[in-house]
Motif scaffolding. Structure first.
Motif, mmCIF file in Angstrom:
data_model
loop_
_atom_site.group_PDB
_atom_site.id
_atom_site.type_symbol
_atom_site.label_atom_id
_atom_site.label_comp_id
_atom_site.label_asym_id
_atom_site.label_seq_id
_atom_site.Cartn_x
_atom_site.Cartn_y
_atom_site.Cartn_z
ATOM 1 N N LYS A 199 0.845 -1.199 0.000
ATOM 2 C CA LYS A 199 0.000 0.000 0.000
ATOM 3 C C LYS A 199 0.883 1.252 0.000
ATOM 4 C CE LYS A 199 -4.064 -1.899 2.383
ATOM 5 N NZ LYS A 199 -5.137 -1.736 1.387
ATOM 6 N N LYS A 434 -2.289 -3.842 18.147
ATOM 7 C CA LYS A 434 -1.791 -3.105 16.995
ATOM 8 C C LYS A 434 -2.807 -3.215 15.856
ATOM 9 C CE LYS A 434 2.940 -2.650 16.103
ATOM 10 N NZ LYS A 434 4.219 -3.137 15.638
ATOM 11 N N THR A 435 -2.918 -2.172 15.029
ATOM 12 C CA THR A 435 -3.925 -2.189 13.957
ATOM 13 C C THR A 435 -3.312 -2.570 12.609
ATOM 14 O OG1 THR A 435 -3.574 0.084 13.253
ATOM 15 C CG2 THR A 435 -5.107 -0.263 15.089
ATOM 16 N N ASP A 437 -3.444 -0.709 10.043
ATOM 17 C CA ASP A 437 -2.744 0.470 9.502
ATOM 18 C C ASP A 437 -1.322 0.565 10.037
ATOM 19 O OD1 ASP A 437 -4.778 1.601 7.828
ATOM 20 O OD2 ASP A 437 -5.863 2.086 9.665
ATOM 21 N N ASP A 438 -1.161 0.264 11.339
ATOM 22 C CA ASP A 438 0.205 0.241 11.894
ATOM 23 C C ASP A 438 1.072 -0.716 11.093
ATOM 24 O OD1 ASP A 438 -0.400 1.901 14.057
ATOM 25 O OD2 ASP A 438 -1.111 0.221 15.274
ATOM 26 N N HIS A 440 0.641 -1.916 8.037
ATOM 27 C CA HIS A 440 0.928 -1.437 6.669
ATOM 28 C C HIS A 440 2.005 -0.353 6.700
ATOM 29 C CE1 HIS A 440 -1.836 -3.705 4.205
ATOM 30 N NE2 HIS A 440 -2.799 -3.495 5.081
ATOM 31 N N ASP A 441 1.934 0.542 7.702
ATOM 32 C CA ASP A 441 2.976 1.575 7.821
ATOM 33 C C ASP A 441 4.352 0.928 7.950
ATOM 34 O OD1 ASP A 441 1.172 3.637 7.697
ATOM 35 O OD2 ASP A 441 1.140 4.034 9.858
ATOM 36 N N THR A 444 5.645 -0.797 4.748
ATOM 37 C CA THR A 444 6.172 0.091 3.708
ATOM 38 C C THR A 444 7.553 0.625 4.064
ATOM 39 O OG1 THR A 444 4.868 1.897 4.623
ATOM 40 C CG2 THR A 444 3.974 0.801 2.704
ATOM 41 N N LYS A 488 -8.218 -5.183 5.723
ATOM 42 C CA LYS A 488 -6.881 -4.582 5.620
ATOM 43 C C LYS A 488 -5.836 -5.394 6.384
ATOM 44 C CE LYS A 488 -7.818 -0.274 6.819
ATOM 45 N NZ LYS A 488 -7.549 1.141 7.113
#
Lengths: 582, 99
Positions: A199, A434-435, A437-438, A440-441, A444, A488
């Motif tokens: 992402k 932890k989510t 989004d964490d 995916h961050d 990356t 996600k």
């Protein structure tokens, strides 16, 4: 939990998946297409630059094939190369017959241009969104059942075991809005899930690594994962949108460095910016490393048809924004540009398939860029991923429908389904975790600037493997606040699983070859590595193999195969690149 | 409730004007990353997951009342750039550099 039955189940609704569904539905009833977004508004097919290989009647396709094979370093199944070009001729004709907008010359014939890295091979530009909309209409008209917003998490195996000793008999997933789990039992299953990517880099954030990860877990054989890095050029000033780099350079755009020099003249004085993408990206990086950046795209020489095409054909991505009278206007002023370089496999890696798109697992087929295209080798023209997606889809649909006639519907063990459901939904119960989004961050951050990501070494790869394994185990502990987050999170888990495989494949390959560059092994080693490099999950872990490419049985052969030589990217990075040698 | 990630610590790139939204629901099909939901009470689309916008611009064309905007100047924190230390004016090509 809902259960569904299909003769042919297709996972993924981009070019590969919809062409597969169309062809299968011509041969059988019971064709089901599942897509985690919405067919015609999902995937790279919809928002790509709209460039595809364009063979037509009267073209000498043997000559085109020769160009693919020689530019691809002979790492092809040449029977696939021929099959791709012949199939693509039919796909192009069909798109035109349906009335999909294609860029045309004044006399009404399709306007063709030579594509990046190629001299004889011709491409065309079409409207990708309109093409996908037409494909959706055609699929529905043929009785394909389309289920949008269903996220497939796992393949179903005949023995309920992962990795399986049997075959594949469907897939399992959930509705991304209601959260309801759905088990699809199918006689044939086609994986058409699209590219491996992360992402945040390609403006197509739902294209991740779902197919590779679920295939690996089930025991399917993946190949050449270390070639899964790719790049796209984008403008630095985000208010301008370039459209397709390939189309821009085909219409007269050039790359210049801060001194105004068209630097590609030093790297490829024949093809300049149309050289292999990896070489253009490496040359870009070298210019910046040596202090000659930023690099600009100079569109002052673009012919008027380019600007017209941006308006009329490339309907998406803000062509209007580009053509605003804002200063600096790209028609009169070079704009800073840089490539991304990261996970974006574009048919250079994926599930290994044969000429009928069969994988190593019975009942499982693969199409589109979820599959490895052996039609092309280490380099292919810009239009190949879309061409391969369409034609492999068509072939997979036909083969899967035919195979479905000869197998019985397999009933899946309810205990296995309950366990899958429980695993899929488990993150919803984890609070204060932890989510997605964490995760995916953090994923990356494995990829860094083009200079970092393009130059690999054992030291770097050991670190990347450690970090990706840590992130994969973290994925098992993450929580999801709702069903949207759950999707996600499964995407993040699939990326972690896949990127680990990519890095493991990269550390196993002790050479450099075209776009794959290791500072610690800068030579291309044809004695050891002229092969397809496979990885399969077994009971005892990850197993790598090297499959010999049977060059002696093919028509196009090199005069002599140099056993070892400096790879082009190594030479560019070391400052010793001699265009005459490559 | 889980804590916001660093990706969420920024303005969302996509905006939806409720006054312009006609409630047709087209955007619910448009979005590959599924950022829209339909609010039954107001009978309009809402941005439920705006941070997941990945700048594909598909919704902009699909919205019949031009109620949606995507601000590409708000870039993704996940994107890596070699030039991140340069300002926009430093990214403009200067002929003088060629002298």
């Amino acid at each position: 939990m809902k259960t569904e039955q299909a003769q042919v189940l297709i996972v993924g609704g981009g070019f590969g998946g919809v062409w597969a569904a169309l062809r299968a539905a011509e041969l059988t009833t019971g064709v089901v297409l599942v897509e985690k977004a919405y067919v015609s508004r999902s995937g790279a097919s919809t928002i790509s630059g709209g460039v595809t290989t364009c063979p037509q009647d009267g073209d000498d396709l043997a000559k085109w094939a020769r160009e693919f094979i020689t530019h691809g370093g002979y790492m092809c199944n040449q029977d696939w190369t021929a099959q791709l070009l012949e199939g693509q001729r039919d796909r192009v004709r069909q798109l035109a017959d349906w009335g999909v907008p294609i860029s045309r010359d004044k006399d009404g014939s399709i306007r063709r241009f030579s594509s990046r890295g190629m001299i004889d091979v011709r491409c065309m530009q079409y409207s990708p969104k309109a093409a996908m909309e037409e494909l959706r209409r055609q699929a529905l008209a043929r009785g394909v059942r389309i289920l949008d917003r269903v996220f497939i998490t796992d393949l179903l195996t005949t023995d309920g075991v992962y990795p399986t000793r049997g075959g594949v008999c469907g897939a399992f997933g959930f509705d991304v809005r209601s959260g309801e789990c759905i088990a699809f039992s199918a006689r044939s299953t086609i994986l058409a899930t699209g590219a491996m990517s992360m992402k945040g880099t390609h403006q197509i954030d739902n294209v991740v690594c779902d197919g590779a990860a679920m295939a690996y877990r089930a025991g399917a054989r993946l190949v050449d994962l270390e070639f899964g890095f790719g790049g796209t050029f984008s403008l630095l000033m985000s208010k301008f949108v370039l459209g397709s780099y390939n189309v821009a350079i085909a219409h007269g755009a050039t790359l210049i460095n801060a001194a105004g020099e068209r630097f590609m003249a030093r790297y490829d004085p024949i093809r300049y910016e149309r050289s292999e993408l990896s070489r253009v990206v490496a040359a870009f990086a070298k210019e910046v490393i040596d202090g000659r950046g930023p690099v600009y795209v100079d569109m002052r020489g673009c012919d008027p048809s380019y600007w017209q095409d941006l308006k009329t054909v490339a309907q998406i991505k803000g062509g209007g924004v580009l053509l605003s009278d804002a200063v600096p206007d790209p028609k009169t002023w070079p704009l800073a540009i840089e490539p991304s370089w990261g996970l974006w496999n574009g048919a250079r890696s994926g599930l290994m398939i044969d000429l009928k798109c069969r994988t190593n697992l019975s009942g499982l087929f693969a199409a589109g860029v979820a599959a490895k295209s052996t039609a092309t080798g280490t380099h292919a023209s810009a239009g190949v991923p879309t061409a391969f997606s369409m034609t492999s889809g068509y072939i997979a649909g036909e083969a899967a429908a035919e195979a479905a006639r000869n197998v019985a519907q397999h009933s899946v063990n309810p205990h296995v389904l309950r366990e899958l459901e429980s695993n899929v939904r488990a993150p919803l119960a984890r609070k204060n975790a932890k989510t997605a989004d964490d995760l995916h961050d953090e994923l990356t951050t494995l990829e860094r600037s083009v200079i970092e990501t393009m130059q690999l070494s054992k030291k770097k790869l050991v670190d990347l493997i450690d970090r990706s394994e840590e992130l994969l185990s973290e994925a098992e502990r993450c929580g999801a606040a709702d069903v949207h987050d759950l999707a996600k999170l499964h995407e993040a888990r699939n990326i972690a699983e896949s990127i680990r495989l990519v890095y493991k494949s990269a550390i196993d390959r002790t050479e450099s070859r075209e776009q794959f560059y290791r500072e610690d092994y800068p030579e291309t080693d044809n004695e050891e590595w002229f092969c397809w490099h496979g990885v399969t999950r077994t009971d005892s872990g990850m197993r790598f193999d090297r499959e010999r490419i049977p060059l002696e049985s093919y028509a196009v052969k090199p005069e002599r195969m140099t056993p070892r030589y400096r790879s082009p990217i190594a030479a560019i990075m070391e400052g010793s690149y001699d265009p005459a040698l490559y | 409730m889980t804590r916001p990630s660093t990706s969420h610590a920024r303005p969302a790139p996509v905006k939806l004007d409720p006054d312009k939204c006609a409630g047709c629901g087209a955007c619910l099909n448009s979005c590959p990353t599924d950022v829209f939901r339909f609010d039954l009470e107001s009978q309009k689309a809402v941005l439920a997951y705006a941070w997941d916008c990945s700048y594909c611009f598909l919704c902009i064309d699909d919205c019949p009342t031009s109620a949606i905007e995507v601000d590409s100047a708000i870039s993704s924190p996940r994107r890596h750039s070699l030039y991140s230390n340069l300002t926009e004016s430093e990214l403009i090509y200067r002929e003088a550099a060629a002298d």
